[in-house]
Design a protein around this motif. Structure first.
Motif, short mmCIF file in Angstrom:
data_model
loop_
_atom_site.label_atom_id
_atom_site.label_comp_id
_atom_site.label_asym_id
_atom_site.label_seq_id
_atom_site.Cartn_x
_atom_site.Cartn_y
_atom_site.Cartn_z
N VAL A 82 0.76 -1.08 -0.17
CA VAL A 82 0.05 -0.01 -0.05
C VAL A 82 0.89 1.19 0.02
N TYR A 83 0.44 2.31 -0.97
CA TYR A 83 1.31 3.58 -0.96
C TYR A 83 0.81 4.78 -0.57
N LEU A 84 1.39 5.60 0.06
CA LEU A 84 0.73 6.87 0.40
C LEU A 84 1.76 7.88 -0.62
N GLN A 85 0.80 8.54 -1.62
CA GLN A 85 1.68 9.49 -2.42
C GLN A 85 1.50 10.85 -1.63
N MET A 86 2.52 11.39 -1.24
CA MET A 86 2.16 12.97 -0.53
C MET A 86 2.79 13.90 -1.48
N ASP A 87 2.00 15.05 -1.87
CA ASP A 87 2.42 16.09 -2.44
C ASP A 87 2.14 17.28 -1.92
N SER A 88 2.71 18.51 -2.45
CA SER A 88 2.46 19.75 -1.83
C SER A 88 2.73 19.53 -0.31
N LEU A 89 3.83 19.01 0.15
CA LEU A 89 4.01 18.82 1.50
C LEU A 89 4.46 20.22 2.15
N LYS A 90 3.68 20.06 3.49
CA LYS A 90 3.95 21.30 4.30
C LYS A 90 4.84 20.85 5.40
#
Length: 131
Positions: A82-90
């Motif tokens: 299972v993956y978690l793509q994390m974009d626009s990280l803060k």
């Protein structure tokens, strides 16, 4: 014996991306299984937070309001991943992120069921977002 291992964390600048992976062993993500896989995070001095969840019910997914539109959860059944793509990280995404699994798909319905319905927990991976 079920084991879950999160990986893929690291240091990234604000606005950047990371993809976390959750490898499940002893736990099957095939088309005949019922399951829920959740991502959680915990920052220093803060309580555990539900981030996202995906279930075997037609791939139903759940996202916390704080990550909606920025994070995407997905699964690769053939690899039990299972993956978690994390974009626009803060910077506020900085935390230890870890995955957990449940034997029932309904666990992904809401924050409270995700938070208290998991059967198996894995070790985490640290995500640090610099400003």
């Amino acid at each position: 014996d079920v084991q879950l291992q999160a990986s893929g964390g690291g240091l990234v600048q604000a606005g950047g991306s990371l993809r976390l992976s959750c490898a499940a062993s002893g736990f099957t993500l095939d088309d005949y299984a019922e399951y829920a896989i959740g991502w959680f995070r915990q920052a220093p001095g803060k309580e555990r937070e539900v981030v996202s969840c995906i279930s075997s019910s037609d791939g139903t997914s759940y996202y916390a309001d704080s990550v909606k539109g920025r994070f995407t959860i997905s699964s690769e059944k053939a690899k039990n991943m299972v993956y978690l793509q994390m974009d626009s990280l803060k910077p506020e995404d900085t935390a230890v992120h870890y995955c957990a699994a449940a034997n029932e798909a309904w666990v992904c319905l809401a924050t409270v069921t995700i938070n208290y319905g998991m059967d198996y927990w894995g070790k985490g991976t640290l995500v640090t977002v610099s400003s």
